[in-house]
Design an enzyme around this catalytic site. Structure first.
Site, PDB file in Angstrom:
ATOM      1  N   HIS A 193      -3.883   6.993  16.122  1.00  0.00           N
ATOM      2  CA  HIS A 193      -3.202   6.109  15.160  1.00  0.00           C
ATOM      3  C   HIS A 193      -3.470   4.653  15.606  1.00  0.00           C
ATOM      4  O   HIS A 193      -3.797   3.854  14.460  1.00  0.00           O
ATOM      5  CB  HIS A 193      -1.557   6.411  15.187  1.00  0.00           C
ATOM      6  CG  HIS A 193      -1.043   6.138  13.948  1.00  0.00           C
ATOM      7  ND1 HIS A 193      -0.360   7.007  13.315  1.00  0.00           N
ATOM      8  CD2 HIS A 193      -0.914   4.930  13.415  1.00  0.00           C
ATOM      9  CE1 HIS A 193      -0.003   6.428  12.251  1.00  0.00           C
ATOM     10  NE2 HIS A 193      -0.184   5.259  12.210  1.00  0.00           N
ATOM     11  N   CYS A 502     -16.456   9.077  -2.082  1.00  0.00           N
ATOM     12  CA  CYS A 502     -15.417   8.297  -1.519  1.00  0.00           C
ATOM     13  C   CYS A 502     -15.087   8.481  -0.043  1.00  0.00           C
ATOM     14  O   CYS A 502     -13.981   8.094   0.626  1.00  0.00           O
ATOM     15  CB  CYS A 502     -13.917   8.584  -2.252  1.00  0.00           C
ATOM     16  SG  CYS A 502     -13.514  10.439  -2.101  1.00  0.00           S
TER      17      CYS A 502
HETATM   18  C1  PEP Z   1     -13.501  12.967   2.652  1.00  0.00           C
HETATM   19  O1  PEP Z   1     -12.943  14.146   3.162  1.00  0.00           O
HETATM   20  O2  PEP Z   1     -14.484  12.462   2.772  1.00  0.00           O
HETATM   21  C2  PEP Z   1     -12.197  12.303   2.311  1.00  0.00           C
HETATM   22  C3  PEP Z   1     -12.400  11.203   1.613  1.00  0.00           C
HETATM   23  O3  PEP Z   1     -11.055  12.630   2.147  1.00  0.00           O
HETATM   24  P1  PEP Z   1     -10.123  12.589   3.644  1.00  0.00           P
HETATM   25  O4  PEP Z   1     -10.808  11.672   4.747  1.00  0.00           O
HETATM   26  O5  PEP Z   1      -8.654  11.981   3.181  1.00  0.00           O
HETATM   27  O6  PEP Z   1      -9.908  13.950   3.864  1.00  0.00           O
END
Ligand code: PEP
Ligand code: MG
Length: 547
Positions: A193, A502
Site C-alpha cells: 500500500h 487503460c
Molecule cells: C488493467 O487490468 O489493466 C486495469 C486497468 O485494471 P486494474 O489495474 O484495475 O485491474
C-alpha cells in the site's frame, strides 16, 4: 597541494518501488528499533497509574491521527478512520488493562496484548482480516512511541530519506513530502500500500535493502529508478547525482508544458489521453481541460470503507460528482472489480486457491446481483449529469455482457417506474482476459472496448502482476502481448467498436511507441503521468520506423 582523494560512499542495492531521485539525511525510524528496545519487564507497578499512562498514550495517538484526516483523499482517510475506530474500541485496550492488574509496565502489557491480537489477525482465513494485522501493528508502534515519550513530530520527517524495516501507511501519510525526501526500506514490497501511495505522490522509494546497517544522519542519495542507495557519498557522486536530479526536474518542467495541450504525434496524429481515477478526491487538484475525459474510474474506492457496502445514494453522489467535474467529457465508470488483488470485506471469497483466476470482476457482480443492482441503479441515476459510459471488468464470455446489459435495463425500468430521473448509457467492457482479446468478434454487442494491459499482460505471460520475483517476465512489451493487442485493435476496428487502453503501460513513455504501433489512438493514464505521456507522444513519428 593535490586534492584529498574522495572516498566513494557506501552502496546498497535494493528493489525500485517508486521512481524519482532524493537527496537528504538518512533518518532511521524508531519503529525499526522498537522491537529490540522494549522496556524491561517490570512488576510491582501501580496498576492505576499504568492504566492512566496507557490511556493517555492512546488519546495522544488518536489526536495525532485525527490531525492527519483533514488533508487526505477518501482512500487514505479510510485507512486512518479505521485506525481511529480501532483505538477507540475497548476491545483493543481491555486485554492490556487486565494484565496491568499484575503490576506490569504499561508498555509491556500493551505490546503483549497487541502481539496476541496481531497473531490472531495474521492467522485469519479472510484476506481482509490478514491485511488488518498491519494496521494493528501500526497502532501498536504508535502507542508505544507515545508511552516511551519517543513520538517523533511529523515535521522532523520532512525532507529526509526515511529508513527502517518497513513503513506504515499512516507514517507515510503524516509525512510532508512536499519538501523532498524518500523511502529506503530494509523489507517492504513494490506492491505494498505504501509503494502505491509513494508512486501516486511522486516519492522515490526503494525496498528490500536487506540487513544493511544504515547510519542515522548520514547523507543519502536514493535512486528510485535503479534501486540504489548511496550513503555518505563522495563529492563526485553527490555532484553527479545532483546533475541527474536537475535534469529530471527540467524534464518534469518540460513535460508540464505538454500537460494542458491536446496530444498529437510529431506527424500530427491526434491521440486521446484520458485519466484513470481511483478516488474522486484526486479530481479536486486537476483541471478537466488537461485531459480528454476519464477513461477509467476504479469504483472499488467506494467499497473499501469500514462502513460496509455503499448504498445507492452514496454511489450516485460519487458518480455524479465525477461526471460534473468532467464538464461533458466522457467518463468511463467501471463496475466493481473486486477480487484478485482487490478484496472487499464481506463480498469476495476468502481462500481462493488462485484469486486472479477466481470469482472476481463481473463474475463476482453476477454472483451477487443484489449488490450489482445497487451499483447499476446508481449509475443510471448519475447518467443524466454528464457523458457516462459504463464498463464491465473481466468479461470472458458474451453471455456475461448480455446478462449485465439485461440487469442494467431492468434497473432503468425500475427507476422509471419509481419516477426517478435516470438515463441509459453505453455499456462496454475491459479487454483483459485473453479469451476476449483473442476473439473480440464474440463481443460485437459491446459499445466500446478498453484494454486492461495490467491484467492482460499477467494472464498472457503467466507472471503475476504482484509478484516481484517474476516482474521481468510480466512485460507488456513481450511480442506475444503486443501481437495480441494489435490483433484486438484491428478486430475492434473491423467491428466498428472504439478501443482504448487503460492499463499502466499507457503512461510509460518507453511503452507508448509500441502501443501506438498496435493501432491504438486513445490511452488512459494516471493523472500524474499526463504530462509525460503527452510529451512522449509528441516525440513519436508514426511514419518513421522505430525499435
Ligand atoms: C488493467 O487490468 O489493466 C486495469 C486497468 O485494471 P486494474 O489495474 O484495475 O485491474
Ligand atoms: Mg484489470
Amino acid at each position: 597541494m593535490p586534492p584529498t582523494p574522495d572516498r566513494s560512499g557506501l552502496q546498497f542495492q535494493g528493489t525500485p518501488a517508486a521512481p524519482g531521485l532524493a537527496i537528504g539525511p538518512l533518518l532511521v525510524l524508531e519503529d525499526d528499533a522498537a522491537p529490540n528496545d522494549a522496556p524491561a519487564p517490570q512488576a510491582g507497578l501501580d496498576p492505576e497509574a499504568e492504566a492512566g499512562r496507557l490511556r493517555a498514550a492512546m488519546s495522544e495517538a488518536v489526536a495525532e491521527l485525527a490531525a492527519l484526516l483533514a488533508d487526505l483523499d477518501a482512500e487514505s482517510a479510510g485507512i486512518i478512520e479505521f485506525q481511529i475506530a480501532m483505538l477507540e474500541d475497548d476491545a483493543l485496550i481491555d486485554p492490556a488493562l487486565e494484565t496491568l492488574a499484575d503490576g506490569k509496565d504499561a508498555a509491556v502489557a500493551w505490546r503483549a496484548a497487541l502481539d496476541t491480537q496481531i497473531a490472531d489477525y495474521e492467522a485469519a482465513n479472510d484476506e481482509y482480516f490478514r491485511a488488518r494485522a498491519s494496521d494493528l501493528s501500526d497502532l501498536k508502534d504508535r502507542v508505544l512511541r507515545h508511552l516511551s515519550g519517543r513520538a517523533l513530530p511529523a515535521q522532523d520527517l520532512a525532507g529526509k530519506v526515511l529508513t527502517g524495516r518497513d513503513l506504515t501507511p499512516s507514517r507515510f501519510l503524516e509525512t510532508d513530502w512536499t519538501r523532498g525526501g524518500g523511502l529506503a526500506l530494509r523489507q517492504g514490497s513494490p506492491s505494498s500500500h505504501v509503494a502505491m501511495l509513494a508512486r501516486a505522490r511522486g516519492v522515490p522509494m526503494v525496498v528490500g535493502l536487506g540487513d544493511a546497517d544504515l547510519p542515522d544522519g548520514g547523507e543519502a542519495l536514493l535512486d528510485g529508478e535503479s534501486g540504489l542507495l548511496i550513503v555518505d557519498p563522495s563529492s563526485a557522486e553527490r555532484a553527479a547525482f545532483a546533475d541527474r536530479q536537475a535534469a529530471a526536474r527540467r524534464a518534469q518542467a518540460a513535460e508540464a508544458a505538454f500537460r494542458g495541450e491536446p496530444a498529437a504525434t510529431r506527424d500530427g496524429t491526434a491521440i486521446a489521453v484520458m485519466i484513470n481515477v481511483a478516488d474522486p478526491a484526486e479530481l479536486d487538484a486537476l483541471d478537466p481541460n488537461d485531459c480528454d475525459g476519464i477513461g477509467l474510474v476504479r469504483s472499488e474506492f467506494l467499497f473499501h470503507g469500514a462502513a460496509g457496502l455503499p448504498d445507492e445514494e452514496k454511489q450516485y453522489r460519487a458518480y455524479r460528482r465525477m461526471l460534473e467535474w468532467a464538464e461533458g467529457r466522457p467518463v468511463v465508470i467501471r463496475t466493481l472489480d473486486a477480487g484478485g488483488d482487490k478484496p472487499v470485506a464481506g463480498l469476495t471469497m476468502a481462500e481462493e486457491s488462485n484469486p486472479f483466476l477466481g470469482l472476481r470482476g463481473l463474475r463476482l457482480s453476477l454472483a451477487h446481483p443484489e449488490v450489482f443492482r445497487v451499483q447499476l441503479r446508481a449509475l443510471a441515476r448519475a447518467a443524466p449529469h454528464g457523458s457516462l459510459k459504463v464498463m464491465l471488468p473481466m468479461v470472458t464470455r458474451p453471455e456475461e455482457l448480455h446478462e449485465a446489459r439485461r440487469l442494467f435495463g431492468e434497473a432503468l425500468t425500475e427507476l422509471q417506474e419509481e419516477g426517478k430521473a435516470c438515463a441509459a448509457a453505453p455499456l462496454g467492457m475491459m479487454v483483459e482476459v485473453p479469451a476476449a482479446a483473442i476473439a473480440p468478434e464474440l463481443f460485437a454487442e459491446a459499445d466500446f472496448f478498453s484494454i486492461g494491459s495490467n491484467d492482460l499482460t499477467q494472464y498472457v505471460t503467466a507472471a503475476g502482476r504482484d509478484i516481484a520475483a517474476v516482474a521481468p517476465l510480466n512485460d507488456v512489451s513481450h511480442p506475444a502481448v503486443l501481437k495480441l493487442i494489435a490483433s484486438l485493435v484491428a478486430g475492434a476496428q473491423a467491428l466498428g467498436i472504439e478501443v482504448s487502453l487503460c492499463g499502466d503501460a499507457g503512461g510509460e513513455p518507453s511503452r507508448i511507441p509500441a502501443l501506438l504501433d498496435c493501432g491504438l489512438r486513445s490511452l488512459s493514464v494516471a493523472p500524474l503521468a499526463l504530462g509525460r505521456t503527452k510529451a512522449a507522444i509528441a516525440g513519436i513519428d508514426l511514419g518513421a520506423p522505430h525499435g
